[in-house]
Design a protein around this motif. Structure first.
Motif: not given
Length: 223
Positions: A128-140, A149-158
């Motif tokens: 996928x393509x990461x648009x940005x991170x949350x404040x502490x960098x743990x989520x994208x 079928x395009x979908x946006x997700x908020x996920x923990x990258x680890x």
């Protein structure tokens, strides 16, 4: 420029490299670090579609102005003069607000690598393509799929755990300071409208009154 609390402003040095358009991708007083990204706007195919890409990044110590690390990205054939040659493996980065990570989004291959800074260690590879991170960098915020079928997700990258998802393509996002809340500008799959969606730290979401998200100028390269 040093803007530490209690200090007068002072120029620490020159950042960026000749030939690119430098911008501040992230700046963290807490971590005493800024990420400077140099961008270019080449064409591919040559003379046709124009793309925003990242040419290089520099990690800058805010106290001393020293370059702690730098990374150059492959450019290949930039297509500016309709040259023939191999297309570059172009990358567009997104940086975490705490200046600890960058997501290196492949412009053509549909994958993203998460890189730790200033060590330069690759810590994850995602589809996928990461648009940005949350404040502490743990989520994208990440775009996956394409077309209908395009979908946006908020996920923990680890661990790639999806905390929220919805149809469409994320065009922009903002992280709420000292929080896991994220605001996302999403284009609907139909392309006829867009939504402004707030996703909280528990993965709950609601659509906000119509508006748009824009970064302060000068806009960070890659965001």
């Amino acid at each position: 420029m040093d803007r530490s609390p209690g200090r007068d402003r002072s120029n620490l040095g020159i950042v960026g490299k000749p030939g690119s358009i430098p911008g501040v991708a992230a700046c963290s007083i807490k971590n005493n670090r800024a990420i400077i990204a140099g961008g270019l706007f080449p064409h591919w195919p040559p003379g046709e579609t124009r793309h925003l890409i990242t040419a290089q990044i520099q990690v800058v110590n805010l106290s001393t102005g020293a370059i702690e690390s730098e990374r150059d990205y492959p450019l290949g054939n930039l297509g500016a003069q309709r040259e023939t040659g191999t297309r570059g493996d172009w990358v567009l980065i997104a940086a975490s607000p705490d200046a600890r990570y960058v997501a290196e989004n492949g412009v053509f291959n549909g994958t993203a690598a998460i890189r730790e800074l200033p060590t330069g260690k690759s810590v994850a590879t995602l589809h996928g393509s990461v648009r940005g991170f949350n404040w502490d960098g743990t989520r994208i915020v990440i775009d996956v799929g394409n077309g209908g079928s395009a979908e946006v997700q908020v996920a923990t990258w680890s661990n790639e755990k999806v905390l929220w998802h919805g149809p469409g393509v994320a065009q922009s996002m903002l992280a709420r300071p000292n929080s896991n809340d994220i605001m996302i500008g999403v284009n609907r799959p139909s392309g006829d409208n867009s939504d402004l969606i707030d996703v909280d730290g528990d993965g709950q979401s609601h659509v906000l009154p119509y508006g748009s998200i824009s970064w302060p100028c000068p806009c960070p390269i890659g965001l």
